[in-house]
Design an enzyme around this catalytic site. Structure first.
Site: not given
Length: 213
Positions: A14, A89, A123, A156, A167
């Protein structure tokens, strides 16, 4: 003037697509994630609150996201338009947004949860300069070491299977009603985000009949 909302599950590219569209069409990229990361980096009060939430593997509350986006849009520095990434959201925010702004449409990047997990858990972030890496597409020359500053690459705190599962569940529960609302009132382009970034961009340009030169 062009105004878009871009939506997509974490890891769908995104932010990458929003940045590419912003550069090509001279749009202002308004990224909720980038705004929060700036506050975290510069140790603001807002940044401290967001960091606690993120480190716990949770999503920042809708009210806080809404206030940040409203404040950013009120700067009116988007002479040729904007692309909003990470908002709205929920359906209430979507209704408010549509009442406030006449948008050209919504870009919905679609990707299976299994591919999201593969990408997100690959990541890495440089602990020195903050440069992003992905062990699938952009591996460093030396393992676990940043090519630019030599810093150590780390995952992270919220990039772990448990936090990601939370999530993903939260995203699906909240986003489905938003997309359904948008589909009743605006044009929504559903884009296959498993393609390479240039193919995804080309599909977006084609869906909205944007200029190619």
């Amino acid at each position: 003037m062009r105004k878009f909302v871009i939506m997509g599950i974490q890891g769908s590219g995104k932010g990458t697509q929003a940045a590419m569209l912003a550069e090509r069409f001279d749009l202002v990229h308004i990224s909720v994630g980038d705004i929060f990361r700036w506050h975290i980096q510069f140790h603001t009060k807002l940044g401290a609150a967001v960091k606690r939430i993120v480190d716990a593997g949770e999503l920042v509350g809708d009210d806080l996201v809404e206030s940040v986006v409203q404040e950013r849009l009120q700067l009116h520095d988007w002479n040729y338009g904007f692309i909003v990434d990470g908002f709205p959201r929920n359906a209430v925010q979507a209704e408010f947004f549509l009442e406030s702004y006449d948008i050209d449409g919504v870009i919905n990047l679609e990707m299976p949860d299994s591919e999201v997990e593969r990408r997100v858990l690959s990541r890495r972030l440089c602990s020195g300069c903050g440069l992003d890496y992905n062990l699938i597409a952009s591996r460093p020359e030396v393992e676990d070491t940043c090519d630019v500053c030599g810093g150590t690459l780390v995952r992270r705190p919220d990039d772990n299977p448990e936090a990601l599962a939370n999530r993903l569940r939260d995203y699906h529960e909240k986003t489905t009603p938003v997309i359904e609302l948008f589909e009743r009132k605006e044009f929504v382009a559903h884009i296959d985000a498993t393609q390479d970034r240039e193919s995804v961009l080309a599909a977006i340009v084609d869906e909205f009949h944007l200029p190619t030169d």
